[in-house]
Write a protein that holds these residues in place. Structure first.
Motif, PDB file in Angstrom:
ATOM      1  N   TYR A   1     -11.788   2.733   1.339  1.00 12.10           N
ATOM      2  CA  TYR A   1     -10.758   1.684   1.373  1.00 12.10           C
ATOM      3  C   TYR A   1     -11.373   0.288   1.351  1.00 12.10           C
ATOM      4  O   TYR A   1     -10.767  -0.643   0.827  1.00 12.10           O
ATOM      5  CB  TYR A   1      -9.813   1.885   2.560  1.00 12.10           C
ATOM      6  CG  TYR A   1      -8.825   2.990   2.284  1.00 12.10           C
ATOM      7  CD1 TYR A   1      -7.794   2.819   1.359  1.00 12.10           C
ATOM      8  CD2 TYR A   1      -8.938   4.231   2.892  1.00 12.10           C
ATOM      9  CE1 TYR A   1      -6.908   3.839   1.063  1.00 12.10           C
ATOM     10  CE2 TYR A   1      -8.047   5.259   2.610  1.00 12.10           C
ATOM     11  CZ  TYR A   1      -7.042   5.054   1.681  1.00 12.10           C
ATOM     12  OH  TYR A   1      -6.162   6.067   1.381  1.00 12.10           O
TER      13      TYR A   1
ATOM     14  N   LEU B   1      -6.050   1.090   6.861  1.00 10.20           N
ATOM     15  CA  LEU B   1      -5.707   2.040   5.797  1.00 10.20           C
ATOM     16  C   LEU B   1      -6.434   3.368   5.990  1.00 10.20           C
ATOM     17  O   LEU B   1      -5.841   4.439   5.793  1.00 10.20           O
ATOM     18  CB  LEU B   1      -6.014   1.447   4.421  1.00 10.20           C
ATOM     19  CG  LEU B   1      -5.243   0.161   4.076  1.00 10.20           C
ATOM     20  CD1 LEU B   1      -5.598  -0.307   2.676  1.00 10.20           C
ATOM     21  CD2 LEU B   1      -3.754   0.348   4.240  1.00 10.20           C
TER      22      LEU B   1
ATOM     23  N   THR C   1      -8.033  -4.723   7.208  1.00 11.40           N
ATOM     24  CA  THR C   1      -7.173  -3.924   6.328  1.00 11.40           C
ATOM     25  C   THR C   1      -7.756  -2.556   5.986  1.00 11.40           C
ATOM     26  O   THR C   1      -7.069  -1.540   6.144  1.00 11.40           O
ATOM     27  CB  THR C   1      -6.805  -4.712   5.050  1.00 11.40           C
ATOM     28  OG1 THR C   1      -6.132  -5.923   5.427  1.00 11.40           O
ATOM     29  CG2 THR C   1      -5.911  -3.902   4.132  1.00 11.40           C
TER      30      THR C   1
ATOM     31  N   TRP D   1      -4.506   5.193   8.679  1.00 10.06           N
ATOM     32  CA  TRP D   1      -3.290   5.839   8.173  1.00 10.06           C
ATOM     33  C   TRP D   1      -3.639   7.078   7.353  1.00 10.06           C
ATOM     34  O   TRP D   1      -2.960   8.101   7.424  1.00 10.06           O
ATOM     35  CB  TRP D   1      -2.444   4.874   7.345  1.00 10.06           C
ATOM     36  CG  TRP D   1      -1.624   3.932   8.165  1.00 10.06           C
ATOM     37  CD1 TRP D   1      -1.678   2.572   8.153  1.00 10.06           C
ATOM     38  CD2 TRP D   1      -0.614   4.282   9.126  1.00 10.06           C
ATOM     39  NE1 TRP D   1      -0.775   2.060   9.052  1.00 10.06           N
ATOM     40  CE2 TRP D   1      -0.106   3.088   9.659  1.00 10.06           C
ATOM     41  CE3 TRP D   1      -0.093   5.486   9.599  1.00 10.06           C
ATOM     42  CZ2 TRP D   1       0.899   3.059  10.629  1.00 10.06           C
ATOM     43  CZ3 TRP D   1       0.897   5.468  10.565  1.00 10.06           C
ATOM     44  CH2 TRP D   1       1.390   4.268  11.067  1.00 10.06           C
ATOM     45  N   HIS D   2      -4.691   6.969   6.536  1.00  9.50           N
ATOM     46  CA  HIS D   2      -5.110   8.100   5.713  1.00  9.50           C
ATOM     47  C   HIS D   2      -5.419   9.313   6.605  1.00  9.50           C
ATOM     48  O   HIS D   2      -4.937  10.421   6.339  1.00  9.50           O
ATOM     49  CB  HIS D   2      -6.346   7.717   4.889  1.00  9.50           C
ATOM     50  CG  HIS D   2      -6.710   8.728   3.872  1.00  9.50           C
ATOM     51  ND1 HIS D   2      -6.463   8.559   2.532  1.00  9.50           N
ATOM     52  CD2 HIS D   2      -7.298   9.945   3.989  1.00  9.50           C
ATOM     53  CE1 HIS D   2      -6.873   9.615   1.874  1.00  9.50           C
ATOM     54  NE2 HIS D   2      -7.396  10.472   2.737  1.00  9.50           N
TER      55      HIS D   2
ATOM     56  N   VAL E   1       0.868  -1.173   0.000  1.00 10.52           N
ATOM     57  CA  VAL E   1       0.000   0.000   0.000  1.00 10.52           C
ATOM     58  C   VAL E   1       0.904   1.221   0.000  1.00 10.52           C
ATOM     59  O   VAL E   1       1.866   1.286   0.759  1.00 10.52           O
ATOM     60  CB  VAL E   1      -0.900   0.007   1.250  1.00 10.52           C
ATOM     61  CG1 VAL E   1      -1.777   1.256   1.260  1.00 10.52           C
ATOM     62  CG2 VAL E   1      -1.740  -1.253   1.324  1.00 10.52           C
TER      63      VAL E   1
END
Length: 163
Positions: free
Chosen positions: A153, A119, A115, A122-123, A14
Motif C-alpha cells: 500500500y 489501508l 494512509t 483494513w486489508h 479507496v
C-alpha cells in the motif's frame, strides 16, 4: 486482492472488493453483531445501530478509553457507513450468485504517511472477517502479514500521489 485508489475532485476513494461465499445475512452479522465484529476488528463496538447512531473505537489499553464514531448512513443488510477520523468508511453489501459481495469504500480527504498503514489494516481486517465466516478465529493480529501489505500500500499510495 489489493484495493484501488481513485482521485476524485476533493478527495480519494479507496475501494476493497471482496466476493464472499456467504449469505448477506451471515456477512451482515459479522459487520454488526459485537460478539462477531470484535473477532475481526476488536476495537469496534456497535452502541446504537442506526443512521446517526454510535460506534465506539475502543483503545483496548486497559483504560476503558474510546473514541465515539457517528454512523452517517445505514440501510439494514446493505449499508453501514461511519466517520473514520476526518474520513469516512462505508461497507456496502449485496447478494451474488455464489453468496455476497462486500465492498469497503474509504473516502480520504488527504493522503498522508499514515494512509498506507490504515489501508494495510483494513486489508488484514477484511481477511480476518473472511476467515471468521469460514470458521477460523485468529487470536492475534497477524503483524508480519500486515508488514507485507503495508509495503504494497505504501507503493500504491506513492503511485497515486504522482498522478
Amino acid at each position: 486482492m489489493l484495493a484501488t485508489i481513485q482521485k476524485q475532485q476533493n478527495n480519494y476513494v479507496v475501494k476493497f472488493n471482496r466476493p464472499l461465499s456467504h449469505s448477506v445475512d451471515a456477512v451482515w452479522a459479522v459487520l454488526t453483531e459485537n460478539e462477531k465484529l470484535q473477532k475481526w476488528m476488536n476495537n469496534l463496538e456497535i452502541i446504537d445501530l442506526r443512521k446517526n447512531g454510535k460506534i465506539h473505537f475502543n483503545m483496548n489499553d486497559g483504560t476503558n478509553a474510546f473514541q465515539e464514531i457517528t454512523i452517517t448512513d445505514y440501510v439494514e443488510k446493505e449499508v453501514l457507513e461511519f466517520d473514520w477520523g476526518k474520513d469516512t468508511v462505508r461497507f456496502e453489501l449485496s447478494p451474488s450468485g455464489s453468496g455476497s459481495i462486500l465492498v469497503l469504500l474509504e473516502s480520504i480527504g488527504e493522503l498522508t504517511e499514515h494512509t498506507p498503514k490504515d489501508l494495510a489494516g483494513w486489508h488484514i481486517c477484511l481477511g480476518l472477517l473472511s476467515d471468521l465466516l469460514n470458521g477460523t478465529v485468529h487470536e492475534e493480529f497477524p503483524m508480519e502479514e500486515w508488514q507485507k501489505w503495508f509495503a504494497e500500500y505504501k507503493q500504491l499510495v506513492a503511485y497515486v500521489e504522482k498522478i
